[in-house]
Motif scaffolding. Structure first.
Motif, PDB file in Angstrom:
ATOM      1  N   SER A  15       0.835  -1.197   0.000  1.00  0.00           N
ATOM      2  CA  SER A  15       0.000   0.000   0.000  1.00  0.00           C
ATOM      3  C   SER A  15       0.869   1.246   0.000  1.00  0.00           C
ATOM      4  O   SER A  15       2.076   1.188   0.267  1.00  0.00           O
ATOM      5  N   ARG A  16       0.272   2.383  -0.302  1.00  0.00           N
ATOM      6  CA  ARG A  16       1.003   3.646  -0.322  1.00  0.00           C
ATOM      7  C   ARG A  16       1.647   3.926   1.033  1.00  0.00           C
ATOM      8  O   ARG A  16       2.766   4.417   1.119  1.00  0.00           O
ATOM      9  N   LYS A  17       0.927   3.604   2.101  1.00  0.00           N
ATOM     10  CA  LYS A  17       1.422   3.869   3.443  1.00  0.00           C
ATOM     11  C   LYS A  17       2.455   2.849   3.872  1.00  0.00           C
ATOM     12  O   LYS A  17       3.388   3.159   4.614  1.00  0.00           O
ATOM     13  N   GLY A  18       2.273   1.600   3.436  1.00  0.00           N
ATOM     14  CA  GLY A  18       3.221   0.545   3.763  1.00  0.00           C
ATOM     15  C   GLY A  18       2.957  -0.154   5.081  1.00  0.00           C
ATOM     16  O   GLY A  18       3.764  -0.976   5.528  1.00  0.00           O
ATOM     17  N   SER A  19       1.830   0.149   5.725  1.00  0.00           N
ATOM     18  CA  SER A  19       1.478  -0.494   6.987  1.00  0.00           C
ATOM     19  C   SER A  19      -0.031  -0.413   7.186  1.00  0.00           C
ATOM     20  O   SER A  19      -0.723   0.351   6.507  1.00  0.00           O
ATOM     21  N   VAL A  20      -0.536  -1.195   8.139  1.00  0.00           N
ATOM     22  CA  VAL A  20      -1.964  -1.198   8.445  1.00  0.00           C
ATOM     23  C   VAL A  20      -2.333   0.093   9.165  1.00  0.00           C
ATOM     24  O   VAL A  20      -1.600   0.562  10.047  1.00  0.00           O
ATOM     25  N   ASP A  21      -3.451   0.695   8.795  1.00  0.00           N
ATOM     26  CA  ASP A  21      -3.887   1.936   9.430  1.00  0.00           C
ATOM     27  C   ASP A  21      -4.153   1.715  10.918  1.00  0.00           C
ATOM     28  O   ASP A  21      -4.683   0.674  11.328  1.00  0.00           O
ATOM     29  N   GLY A  72     -11.957  15.368 -17.250  1.00  0.00           N
ATOM     30  CA  GLY A  72     -13.279  15.219 -16.648  1.00  0.00           C
ATOM     31  C   GLY A  72     -13.195  14.782 -15.210  1.00  0.00           C
ATOM     32  O   GLY A  72     -12.121  14.619 -14.636  1.00  0.00           O
ATOM     33  N   PHE A  73     -14.378  14.591 -14.585  1.00  0.00           N
ATOM     34  CA  PHE A  73     -14.460  14.335 -13.157  1.00  0.00           C
ATOM     35  C   PHE A  73     -14.443  12.859 -12.800  1.00  0.00           C
ATOM     36  O   PHE A  73     -14.557  12.499 -11.646  1.00  0.00           O
ATOM     37  N   GLU A  74     -14.336  11.984 -13.779  1.00  0.00           N
ATOM     38  CA  GLU A  74     -14.266  10.558 -13.477  1.00  0.00           C
ATOM     39  C   GLU A  74     -12.841  10.233 -13.048  1.00  0.00           C
ATOM     40  O   GLU A  74     -11.937  10.061 -13.859  1.00  0.00           O
ATOM     41  N   VAL A  75     -12.660  10.181 -11.721  1.00  0.00           N
ATOM     42  CA  VAL A  75     -11.315  10.032 -11.176  1.00  0.00           C
ATOM     43  C   VAL A  75     -10.899   8.574 -11.172  1.00  0.00           C
ATOM     44  O   VAL A  75     -11.564   7.722 -10.607  1.00  0.00           O
ATOM     45  N   GLN A  76      -9.781   8.275 -11.824  1.00  0.00           N
ATOM     46  CA  GLN A  76      -9.178   6.957 -11.777  1.00  0.00           C
ATOM     47  C   GLN A  76      -7.890   7.078 -10.970  1.00  0.00           C
ATOM     48  O   GLN A  76      -7.018   7.874 -11.297  1.00  0.00           O
ATOM     49  N   LYS A  77      -7.781   6.288  -9.895  1.00  0.00           N
ATOM     50  CA  LYS A  77      -6.658   6.455  -8.977  1.00  0.00           C
ATOM     51  C   LYS A  77      -5.313   6.285  -9.665  1.00  0.00           C
ATOM     52  O   LYS A  77      -4.336   6.944  -9.311  1.00  0.00           O
ATOM     53  N   GLN A  78      -5.231   5.403 -10.662  1.00  0.00           N
ATOM     54  CA  GLN A  78      -3.942   5.171 -11.290  1.00  0.00           C
ATOM     55  C   GLN A  78      -3.523   6.329 -12.193  1.00  0.00           C
ATOM     56  O   GLN A  78      -2.374   6.437 -12.576  1.00  0.00           O
ATOM     57  N   ASN A  79      -4.471   7.218 -12.525  1.00  0.00           N
ATOM     58  CA  ASN A  79      -4.162   8.332 -13.420  1.00  0.00           C
ATOM     59  C   ASN A  79      -4.269   9.688 -12.737  1.00  0.00           C
ATOM     60  O   ASN A  79      -4.315  10.710 -13.402  1.00  0.00           O
ATOM     61  N   CYS A  80      -4.329   9.685 -11.418  1.00  0.00           N
ATOM     62  CA  CYS A  80      -4.512  10.954 -10.724  1.00  0.00           C
ATOM     63  C   CYS A  80      -3.339  11.233  -9.785  1.00  0.00           C
ATOM     64  O   CYS A  80      -2.512  10.368  -9.519  1.00  0.00           O
ATOM     65  N   HIS A  81      -3.312  12.464  -9.310  1.00  0.00           N
ATOM     66  CA  HIS A  81      -2.267  12.904  -8.390  1.00  0.00           C
ATOM     67  C   HIS A  81      -2.889  13.126  -7.016  1.00  0.00           C
ATOM     68  O   HIS A  81      -3.888  13.819  -6.886  1.00  0.00           O
ATOM     69  N   TRP A  82      -2.285  12.524  -6.018  1.00  0.00           N
ATOM     70  CA  TRP A  82      -2.811  12.647  -4.654  1.00  0.00           C
ATOM     71  C   TRP A  82      -2.280  13.945  -4.043  1.00  0.00           C
ATOM     72  O   TRP A  82      -1.101  14.071  -3.758  1.00  0.00           O
ATOM     73  N   LEU A  83      -3.172  14.885  -3.818  1.00  0.00           N
ATOM     74  CA  LEU A  83      -2.770  16.177  -3.261  1.00  0.00           C
ATOM     75  C   LEU A  83      -2.818  16.184  -1.740  1.00  0.00           C
ATOM     76  O   LEU A  83      -2.068  16.918  -1.093  1.00  0.00           O
ATOM     77  N   LEU A  84      -3.714  15.387  -1.163  1.00  0.00           N
ATOM     78  CA  LEU A  84      -3.877  15.349   0.297  1.00  0.00           C
ATOM     79  C   LEU A  84      -4.494  14.020   0.685  1.00  0.00           C
ATOM     80  O   LEU A  84      -5.453  13.559   0.058  1.00  0.00           O
ATOM     81  N   VAL A  85      -3.930  13.387   1.707  1.00  0.00           N
ATOM     82  CA  VAL A  85      -4.485  12.148   2.262  1.00  0.00           C
ATOM     83  C   VAL A  85      -4.381  12.236   3.779  1.00  0.00           C
ATOM     84  O   VAL A  85      -3.300  12.481   4.310  1.00  0.00           O
ATOM     85  N   THR A  86      -5.504  12.050   4.474  1.00  0.00           N
ATOM     86  CA  THR A  86      -5.478  12.052   5.935  1.00  0.00           C
ATOM     87  C   THR A  86      -6.483  11.058   6.484  1.00  0.00           C
ATOM     88  O   THR A  86      -7.578  10.912   5.949  1.00  0.00           O
ATOM     89  N   HIS A  87      -6.078  10.376   7.541  1.00  0.00           N
ATOM     90  CA  HIS A  87      -6.967   9.456   8.249  1.00  0.00           C
ATOM     91  C   HIS A  87      -7.522  10.117   9.514  1.00  0.00           C
ATOM     92  O   HIS A  87      -8.157   9.450  10.322  1.00  0.00           O
ATOM     93  N   ARG A  88      -7.275  11.408   9.647  1.00  0.00           N
ATOM     94  CA  ARG A  88      -7.754  12.181  10.795  1.00  0.00           C
ATOM     95  C   ARG A  88      -8.598  13.349  10.276  1.00  0.00           C
ATOM     96  O   ARG A  88      -8.564  13.652   9.080  1.00  0.00           O
ATOM     97  N   PRO A  89      -9.358  14.025  11.128  1.00  0.00           N
ATOM     98  CA  PRO A  89     -10.147  15.169  10.669  1.00  0.00           C
ATOM     99  C   PRO A  89      -9.295  16.160   9.882  1.00  0.00           C
ATOM    100  O   PRO A  89      -8.160  16.465  10.259  1.00  0.00           O
TER     101      PRO A  89
END
Length: 256
Positions: free
Chosen positions: A21-27, A62-79
């Motif tokens: 996974s991107r994180k490399g560990s279990v959340d 367009g707005f059909e987001v495919q994860k393999q073709n997009c850029h991750w600008l922000l990822v958070t598991h908290r508020p």
């Protein structure tokens, strides 16, 4: 090779693999849940995500987001904090989309009845879009899912299309969904413990490593009226407001 031996081989192979996974560990929020499942002879987890708020730049197609073709600008598991989202939005060159993704957990089960137990617990805990798939080779998978996600476009070709007031509104909703997701995970963990203990009582030869009766994140909090229960009146009302229950059992036509 008999089915139980083949299942043990699958389990050993899966749990010995590196986390890709991107994180490399279990959340953090699902570590205990994953451990509880993997400690049982009849289950092992193949993938998991505890739930997250993400901002994706999907390009200009367009707005059909495919994860393999997009850029991750922000990822958070908290508020999510508004300032962090604004900074991330300023980096968007295409169509930025704000998403809340609830828990997704995939568990391979030794037998269909094992998957049915987990499915019942998942639905009872609020993950009402969970489903079972059965492969031709006998692989039985349970996907734990819910429907309280969120996906909203915020910019087009790098231009912000909404007001900051609307961003405040969206973040409030996304953070509320994240907290509800966490409560459902805690409920799932507690209900699963009860279900596995009942199963062990009915099969005394099977041993189980019993832990505390409540999720660790609750230890520092005041217990609610139904802290030891799997279903309460409040839970029932929440589930009534959720989408209709979907149970899917799929038999794959080819080897799986």
């Amino acid at each position: 090779m008999d089915r139980s031996a083949e299942f043990r081989r699958w389990k050993a192979q899966c749990l010995s693999k590196a986390d890709l996974s991107r994180k490399g560990s279990v959340d953090e929020d699902v570590v205990e849940l994953v451990q509880l499942l993997n400690e049982r002879e009849q289950f092992f987890t193949t993938s998991s995500c505890a739930g997250r708020i993400v901002l994706l730049d999907g390009g200009i197609n367009g707005f059909e987001v495919q994860k393999q073709n997009c850029h991750w600008l922000l990822v958070t598991h908290r508020p999510c904090v508004k300032d962090d989202l604004i900074v991330a939005l300023n980096k968007a060159n295409g169509d930025a989309v704000l998403k809340f993704e609830p828990l997704v957990l995939h568990v391979q089960c030794q037998q269909l009845q094992d998957a049915q137990i987990l499915h019942s617990v998942a639905v009872e805990s609020g993950f009402r879009n969970s489903g079972i798939t059965v492969g031709k080779r006998g692989k039985t998978m349970l996907a734990v899912r819910s429907t309280h996600g969120l996906e909203v476009p915020l910019s087009h070709m790098g231009k912000l299309m909404v007001t900051e007031e609307y961003i405040d509104f969206l973040l409030k909703i996304a953070n509320q969904k994240l907290e509800e997701n966490k409560r459902r995970i805690e409920r799932f963990y507690n209900c699963l413990q009860h279900a596995l203990e009942r199963e062990t009582d009915s099969h005394p030869k099977e041993k189980i490593n019993k832990k505390s009766n409540s999720y660790s994140h609750k230890k520092k909090k005041k217990q609610g009226k139904a802290s030891g229960k799997c279903t309460t009146e409040e839970n029932d009302k929440e589930l009534e407001n959720d989408d209709d229950l979907e149970i899917s059992v799929t038999i794959f036509p080819e080897d799986y």
